[in-house]
Design a protein around this motif. Structure first.
Motif, PDB file in Angstrom:
ATOM      1  N   SER A  48       0.666  -1.560  -0.047  1.00 23.92           N
ATOM      2  CA  SER A  48      -0.208   0.019  -0.377  1.00 23.92           C
ATOM      3  C   SER A  48       0.381   1.473  -0.514  1.00 23.92           C
ATOM      4  CB  SER A  48      -1.335  -0.085   1.370  1.00 23.92           C
ATOM      5  OG  SER A  48      -0.191   0.909   2.918  1.00 23.92           O
ATOM      6  N   GLY A  49       2.211   0.751  -0.071  1.00 26.53           N
ATOM      7  CA  GLY A  49       3.632   2.107   0.451  1.00 26.53           C
ATOM      8  C   GLY A  49       3.301   2.750   1.702  1.00 26.53           C
ATOM      9  N   ALA A  50       2.292   2.234   2.614  1.00 28.92           N
ATOM     10  CA  ALA A  50       2.736   3.668   3.968  1.00 28.92           C
ATOM     11  C   ALA A  50       4.133   3.304   4.466  1.00 28.92           C
ATOM     12  CB  ALA A  50       1.429   2.150   5.014  1.00 28.92           C
ATOM     13  N   PRO A  51       4.414   4.260   4.957  1.00 28.95           N
ATOM     14  CA  PRO A  51       5.619   4.620   5.498  1.00 28.95           C
ATOM     15  C   PRO A  51       5.988   3.737   6.582  1.00 28.95           C
ATOM     16  CG  PRO A  51       4.173   6.407   5.590  1.00 28.95           C
ATOM     17  CD  PRO A  51       3.483   5.413   4.702  1.00 28.95           C
ATOM     18  N   VAL A  52       4.234   3.684   7.436  1.00 25.07           N
ATOM     19  CA  VAL A  52       4.788   2.775   9.220  1.00 25.07           C
ATOM     20  C   VAL A  52       3.057   2.041   9.027  1.00 25.07           C
ATOM     21  CG1 VAL A  52       4.428   3.525  11.725  1.00 25.07           C
ATOM     22  CG2 VAL A  52       5.884   4.727   9.676  1.00 25.07           C
ATOM     23  N   ALA A  53       3.928   0.866   9.652  1.00 27.77           N
ATOM     24  CA  ALA A  53       2.374   0.559  10.225  1.00 27.77           C
ATOM     25  C   ALA A  53       2.760   0.199  11.284  1.00 27.77           C
ATOM     26  CB  ALA A  53       2.747  -1.043   8.939  1.00 27.77           C
ATOM     27  N   VAL A  54       2.076  -0.224  12.429  1.00 30.62           N
ATOM     28  CA  VAL A  54       2.006  -0.631  13.575  1.00 30.62           C
ATOM     29  C   VAL A  54       1.676  -2.627  13.898  1.00 30.62           C
ATOM     30  CG1 VAL A  54       1.020  -0.369  15.921  1.00 30.62           C
ATOM     31  CG2 VAL A  54       1.558   1.453  14.230  1.00 30.62           C
ATOM     32  N   LEU A  55       2.428  -2.795  14.895  1.00 29.12           N
ATOM     33  CA  LEU A  55       2.007  -4.159  14.728  1.00 29.12           C
ATOM     34  C   LEU A  55       1.687  -3.926  16.929  1.00 29.12           C
ATOM     35  CD1 LEU A  55       4.717  -7.180  13.934  1.00 29.12           C
ATOM     36  CD2 LEU A  55       2.882  -6.396  12.850  1.00 29.12           C
ATOM     37  N   ASP A  56       0.405  -4.776  16.487  1.00 29.30           N
ATOM     38  CA  ASP A  56      -0.523  -4.241  17.929  1.00 29.30           C
ATOM     39  C   ASP A  56      -0.502  -5.551  18.909  1.00 29.30           C
ATOM     40  OD1 ASP A  56      -2.035  -4.335  19.903  1.00 29.30           O
ATOM     41  OD2 ASP A  56      -3.551  -3.270  18.935  1.00 29.30           O
ATOM     42  N   VAL A  57       0.532  -5.556  19.800  1.00 28.44           N
ATOM     43  CA  VAL A  57       1.208  -6.997  20.086  1.00 28.44           C
ATOM     44  C   VAL A  57       0.931  -7.114  21.645  1.00 28.44           C
ATOM     45  CG1 VAL A  57       2.440  -9.112  20.661  1.00 28.44           C
ATOM     46  CG2 VAL A  57       2.070  -8.248  17.789  1.00 28.44           C
ATOM     47  N   PRO A  58       0.206  -7.702  22.432  1.00 30.48           N
ATOM     48  CA  PRO A  58       0.092  -7.178  23.792  1.00 30.48           C
ATOM     49  C   PRO A  58       1.005  -7.564  24.816  1.00 30.48           C
ATOM     50  CG  PRO A  58      -2.288  -8.638  23.447  1.00 30.48           C
ATOM     51  CD  PRO A  58      -1.335  -7.841  21.979  1.00 30.48           C
ATOM     52  N   LEU A  59       1.449  -9.253  24.770  1.00 30.41           N
ATOM     53  CA  LEU A  59       2.758  -9.779  25.081  1.00 30.41           C
ATOM     54  C   LEU A  59       4.189  -9.481  24.131  1.00 30.41           C
ATOM     55  CD1 LEU A  59       1.447 -12.947  26.846  1.00 30.41           C
ATOM     56  CD2 LEU A  59       2.004 -11.134  27.325  1.00 30.41           C
ATOM     57  N   LEU A  60       4.751  -8.279  23.876  1.00 34.90           N
ATOM     58  CA  LEU A  60       5.762  -8.255  23.111  1.00 34.90           C
ATOM     59  C   LEU A  60       6.376  -8.445  23.352  1.00 34.90           C
ATOM     60  CD1 LEU A  60       6.168  -6.438  19.808  1.00 34.90           C
ATOM     61  CD2 LEU A  60       6.632  -4.529  21.068  1.00 34.90           C
ATOM     62  N   TYR A  61       7.281  -7.955  24.647  1.00 33.95           N
ATOM     63  CA  TYR A  61       8.474  -7.897  25.085  1.00 33.95           C
ATOM     64  C   TYR A  61       8.490  -9.935  25.744  1.00 33.95           C
ATOM     65  CZ  TYR A  61       9.989  -3.058  25.045  1.00 33.95           C
ATOM     66  OH  TYR A  61      10.267  -2.150  24.719  1.00 33.95           O
ATOM     67  N   GLU A  62       7.401 -10.503  26.172  1.00 37.44           N
ATOM     68  CA  GLU A  62       7.285 -11.530  26.553  1.00 37.44           C
ATOM     69  C   GLU A  62       7.756 -12.591  25.288  1.00 37.44           C
ATOM     70  OE1 GLU A  62       4.543  -8.634  29.042  1.00 37.44           O
ATOM     71  OE2 GLU A  62       5.501  -8.894  27.068  1.00 37.44           O
ATOM     72  N   THR A  63       7.423 -12.600  24.624  1.00 41.47           N
ATOM     73  CA  THR A  63       7.285 -13.276  23.359  1.00 41.47           C
ATOM     74  C   THR A  63       8.893 -12.821  22.926  1.00 41.47           C
ATOM     75  OG1 THR A  63       6.162 -12.103  22.158  1.00 41.47           O
ATOM     76  CG2 THR A  63       5.108 -13.697  22.678  1.00 41.47           C
TER      77      THR A  63
END
Length: 199
Positions: free
Chosen positions: A101-116
């Motif tokens: 889509s050409g987006a300059p930034v995307a977001v991953l919304d992950v509750p246990l980001l650090y834990e995994t």
């Protein structure tokens, strides 16, 4: 495309922050929504085989499943080995679509980001936080939530202070939506100047 990891302990306002990133035109991958999706479809047969009685009408019943795994580390591991590969393929599809889509930034919304170990798969991490008393009040207002259940959930999550210490950006949701919108605008201006660092 730069990839932001969005995380935060339960009740911090992460879902609201994710919606405001979307409002700002950023593609957002919602890990929780994807879990719901796979529980209603592709994961259900394997979860039922591993945890008999955890599905109803061909869909995973999250409350029944939760009761089976919440205080059992081995059961939790078993569940993760079933579900994580499915989630990973959904995530890769999202990233490929966002890139196209050409987006300059995307977001991953992950509750246990650090834990995994998810911080290694993003270029910067945004941690959502709020005052502990606001957090508790928000969570205990939810249906089917008890102080004991809350403590069990918090025990599985890295403490908020530790997350904030490791974050590239911190968003405080204690003061309503407008300050959060402002913080998101500042983050997006900063992120585009950053170098890609994910492994």
């Amino acid at each position: 495309m730069l990839l932001l990891g969005l995380t935060g302990s339960i009740g911090m306002g992460k879902s609201t922050t994710a919606k405001l990133f979307e409002e700002a035109g950023v593609p957002v991958y919602d890990a929780d929504a994807t879990v719901h999706k796979v529980y209603e479809g592709e994961a259900a047969p394997a979860v039922e085989a591993a945890f008999p009685g955890s599905t109803v009408n061909g869909k995973v019943d999250r409350q029944k499943l939760s009761a089976m795994v919440v205080n059992d580390a081995d059961a939790m591991k078993k569940l993760e080995t079933i579900v994580h590969p499915m989630l990973r393929s959904h995530q890769l599809r999202f990233l490929s679509d966002a890139e196209k889509s050409g987006a300059p930034v995307a977001v991953l919304d992950v509750p246990l980001l650090y834990e995994t170990g998810g911080e290694n798969r993003v270029d910067a991490v945004v941690v959502v936080t709020t005052a502990p008393e606001i957090q508790r009040e928000r969570i205990l207002a939810r249906d089917n939530m008890t102080p004991e259940k809350l403590d069990a959930i918090l025990a599985r999550q890295l403490p908020d202070a530790e997350k904030r210490k490791r974050a590239d950006f911190v968003v405080d949701t204690s003061h309503g939506l407008d300050p959060v919108r402002q913080q998101i605008g500042e983050i997006l201006r900063e992120v585009v100047k950053m170098r890609r660092r994910r492994s």
